[in-house]
Design a protein around this motif. Sequence first.
Motif, PDB file in Angstrom:
ATOM      1  N   HIS A 110       0.838  -1.192   0.000  1.00  0.00           N
ATOM      2  CA  HIS A 110       0.000   0.000   0.000  1.00  0.00           C
ATOM      3  C   HIS A 110       0.884   1.257   0.000  1.00  0.00           C
ATOM      4  O   HIS A 110       2.071   1.186   0.298  1.00  0.00           O
ATOM      5  CB  HIS A 110      -0.926   0.013   1.226  1.00  0.00           C
ATOM      6  N   LEU A 111       0.292   2.369  -0.354  1.00  0.00           N
ATOM      7  CA  LEU A 111       1.019   3.637  -0.336  1.00  0.00           C
ATOM      8  C   LEU A 111       1.537   3.907   1.072  1.00  0.00           C
ATOM      9  O   LEU A 111       0.855   3.591   2.053  1.00  0.00           O
ATOM     10  CB  LEU A 111       0.108   4.790  -0.765  1.00  0.00           C
ATOM     11  N   PRO A 112       2.723   4.488   1.174  1.00  0.00           N
ATOM     12  CA  PRO A 112       3.269   4.804   2.499  1.00  0.00           C
ATOM     13  C   PRO A 112       2.300   5.677   3.300  1.00  0.00           C
ATOM     14  O   PRO A 112       1.775   6.668   2.790  1.00  0.00           O
ATOM     15  CB  PRO A 112       4.552   5.569   2.177  1.00  0.00           C
ATOM     16  N   GLY A 113       2.054   5.279   4.538  1.00  0.00           N
ATOM     17  CA  GLY A 113       1.177   6.038   5.413  1.00  0.00           C
ATOM     18  C   GLY A 113      -0.305   5.820   5.204  1.00  0.00           C
ATOM     19  O   GLY A 113      -1.126   6.448   5.892  1.00  0.00           O
ATOM     20  N   ALA A 114      -0.682   4.946   4.280  1.00  0.00           N
ATOM     21  CA  ALA A 114      -2.106   4.719   3.998  1.00  0.00           C
ATOM     22  C   ALA A 114      -2.784   3.994   5.156  1.00  0.00           C
ATOM     23  O   ALA A 114      -2.168   3.190   5.857  1.00  0.00           O
ATOM     24  CB  ALA A 114      -2.265   3.911   2.720  1.00  0.00           C
ATOM     25  N   HIS A 115      -4.054   4.307   5.343  1.00  0.00           N
ATOM     26  CA  HIS A 115      -4.898   3.640   6.331  1.00  0.00           C
ATOM     27  C   HIS A 115      -5.841   2.710   5.579  1.00  0.00           C
ATOM     28  O   HIS A 115      -6.340   3.065   4.519  1.00  0.00           O
ATOM     29  CB  HIS A 115      -5.717   4.662   7.126  1.00  0.00           C
ATOM     30  N   ASN A 116      -6.116   1.541   6.149  1.00  0.00           N
ATOM     31  CA  ASN A 116      -6.980   0.568   5.489  1.00  0.00           C
ATOM     32  C   ASN A 116      -8.397   0.617   6.060  1.00  0.00           C
ATOM     33  O   ASN A 116      -8.622   0.337   7.236  1.00  0.00           O
ATOM     34  CB  ASN A 116      -6.399  -0.841   5.647  1.00  0.00           C
ATOM     35  N   ILE A 117      -9.328   1.017   5.211  1.00  0.00           N
ATOM     36  CA  ILE A 117     -10.754   0.937   5.518  1.00  0.00           C
ATOM     37  C   ILE A 117     -11.409   0.288   4.299  1.00  0.00           C
ATOM     38  O   ILE A 117     -11.645   0.961   3.291  1.00  0.00           O
ATOM     39  CB  ILE A 117     -11.381   2.325   5.800  1.00  0.00           C
ATOM     40  N   PRO A 118     -11.673  -1.020   4.350  1.00  0.00           N
ATOM     41  CA  PRO A 118     -12.279  -1.693   3.203  1.00  0.00           C
ATOM     42  C   PRO A 118     -13.585  -1.026   2.788  1.00  0.00           C
ATOM     43  O   PRO A 118     -14.325  -0.500   3.638  1.00  0.00           O
ATOM     44  CB  PRO A 118     -12.520  -3.126   3.704  1.00  0.00           C
ATOM     45  N   LEU A 119     -13.857  -1.034   1.509  1.00  0.00           N
ATOM     46  CA  LEU A 119     -15.031  -0.368   0.954  1.00  0.00           C
ATOM     47  C   LEU A 119     -16.313  -0.782   1.674  1.00  0.00           C
ATOM     48  O   LEU A 119     -17.173   0.057   1.945  1.00  0.00           O
ATOM     49  CB  LEU A 119     -15.140  -0.670  -0.551  1.00  0.00           C
ATOM     50  N   ASP A 120     -16.427  -2.053   2.050  1.00  0.00           N
ATOM     51  CA  ASP A 120     -17.620  -2.532   2.757  1.00  0.00           C
ATOM     52  C   ASP A 120     -17.801  -1.878   4.122  1.00  0.00           C
ATOM     53  O   ASP A 120     -18.886  -1.917   4.682  1.00  0.00           O
ATOM     54  CB  ASP A 120     -17.545  -4.048   2.974  1.00  0.00           C
ATOM     55  N   HIS A 121     -16.755  -1.311   4.675  1.00  0.00           N
ATOM     56  CA  HIS A 121     -16.806  -0.723   6.013  1.00  0.00           C
ATOM     57  C   HIS A 121     -16.703   0.804   5.988  1.00  0.00           C
ATOM     58  O   HIS A 121     -16.578   1.423   7.051  1.00  0.00           O
ATOM     59  CB  HIS A 121     -15.688  -1.305   6.881  1.00  0.00           C
ATOM     60  N   LEU A 122     -16.767   1.373   4.821  1.00  0.00           N
ATOM     61  CA  LEU A 122     -16.605   2.821   4.692  1.00  0.00           C
ATOM     62  C   LEU A 122     -17.670   3.585   5.483  1.00  0.00           C
ATOM     63  O   LEU A 122     -17.374   4.609   6.100  1.00  0.00           O
ATOM     64  CB  LEU A 122     -16.633   3.226   3.213  1.00  0.00           C
ATOM     65  N   HIS A 123     -18.903   3.075   5.490  1.00  0.00           N
ATOM     66  CA  HIS A 123     -19.988   3.752   6.206  1.00  0.00           C
ATOM     67  C   HIS A 123     -19.671   3.920   7.697  1.00  0.00           C
ATOM     68  O   HIS A 123     -20.046   4.912   8.306  1.00  0.00           O
ATOM     69  CB  HIS A 123     -21.306   3.004   6.018  1.00  0.00           C
ATOM     70  N   THR A 124     -18.946   2.965   8.269  1.00  0.00           N
ATOM     71  CA  THR A 124     -18.564   3.029   9.677  1.00  0.00           C
ATOM     72  C   THR A 124     -17.598   4.192   9.927  1.00  0.00           C
ATOM     73  O   THR A 124     -17.594   4.768  11.014  1.00  0.00           O
ATOM     74  CB  THR A 124     -17.885   1.703  10.104  1.00  0.00           C
ATOM     75  N   ALA A 125     -16.804   4.491   8.938  1.00  0.00           N
ATOM     76  CA  ALA A 125     -15.751   5.498   9.096  1.00  0.00           C
ATOM     77  C   ALA A 125     -16.183   6.909   8.701  1.00  0.00           C
ATOM     78  O   ALA A 125     -15.382   7.834   8.813  1.00  0.00           O
ATOM     79  CB  ALA A 125     -14.542   5.089   8.257  1.00  0.00           C
ATOM     80  N   LEU A 126     -17.410   7.110   8.268  1.00  0.00           N
ATOM     81  CA  LEU A 126     -17.828   8.424   7.773  1.00  0.00           C
ATOM     82  C   LEU A 126     -17.573   9.562   8.767  1.00  0.00           C
ATOM     83  O   LEU A 126     -17.038  10.598   8.368  1.00  0.00           O
ATOM     84  CB  LEU A 126     -19.290   8.401   7.327  1.00  0.00           C
ATOM     85  N   PRO A 127     -17.915   9.410  10.056  1.00  0.00           N
ATOM     86  CA  PRO A 127     -17.638  10.531  10.970  1.00  0.00           C
ATOM     87  C   PRO A 127     -16.141  10.876  11.055  1.00  0.00           C
ATOM     88  O   PRO A 127     -15.776  12.053  11.019  1.00  0.00           O
ATOM     89  CB  PRO A 127     -18.160  10.029  12.322  1.00  0.00           C
TER      90      PRO A 127
END
Length: 188
Positions: free
Chosen positions: A34-51
């Motif tokens: 992955h790109l250096p410094g990238a955070h992993n939030i799978p597309l299926d879980h994106l709604h959880t991370a919206l805030p």
Amino acid sequence: MSTPAAIDPAQVAERLSDYTVIDVRTPGEYAAGHLPGAHNIPLDHLHTALPALKTVAARGGLLMVCASGSRSATACAQLADADIPAATLTGGTTAWTTQGHRVDREETVKSAWPMERQVRLAAGSLVVTGLALGTRYRSARWLSAAIGGGLVFSAVTNTCGMAALLAKLPHNQPRTTDLDATLQALGR
């Protein structure tokens, strides 16, 4: 739905520190590179991370990344629906590595196969199964025809229903603790 802003890998490489990079691939794909410094939030879980992503976007640039740019464009559309501005990396990590940019790998994590490879295995296996069963049960050939039709549809629409299904398998899901840790890191 508007087209998300797409940024070329060379431009991102020059200003990588200006972005909070969110990799929307499965944990196994992310671990493989992955790109250096990238955070992993799978597309299926994106709604959880919206805030958390709304807060991050207010602080600066938000860059969504996947293998080819397709899933990250979908992520950008979901974020746009939530009034969160984000851009996508043109060509994804494939273009990033092709242009010679560095990726980080997770050494301690056993990586699952990349999603494209999982799709090829599943589709090929189903086609062969349909053909093999078709020698005894004529109607089983329809399985091969359905998979072939799905692959054509996938290519024409640049979507992949099989990848969406495979992404739900346990080995492609983040552990809850990993997702929580990512969201905490974004909150800093």
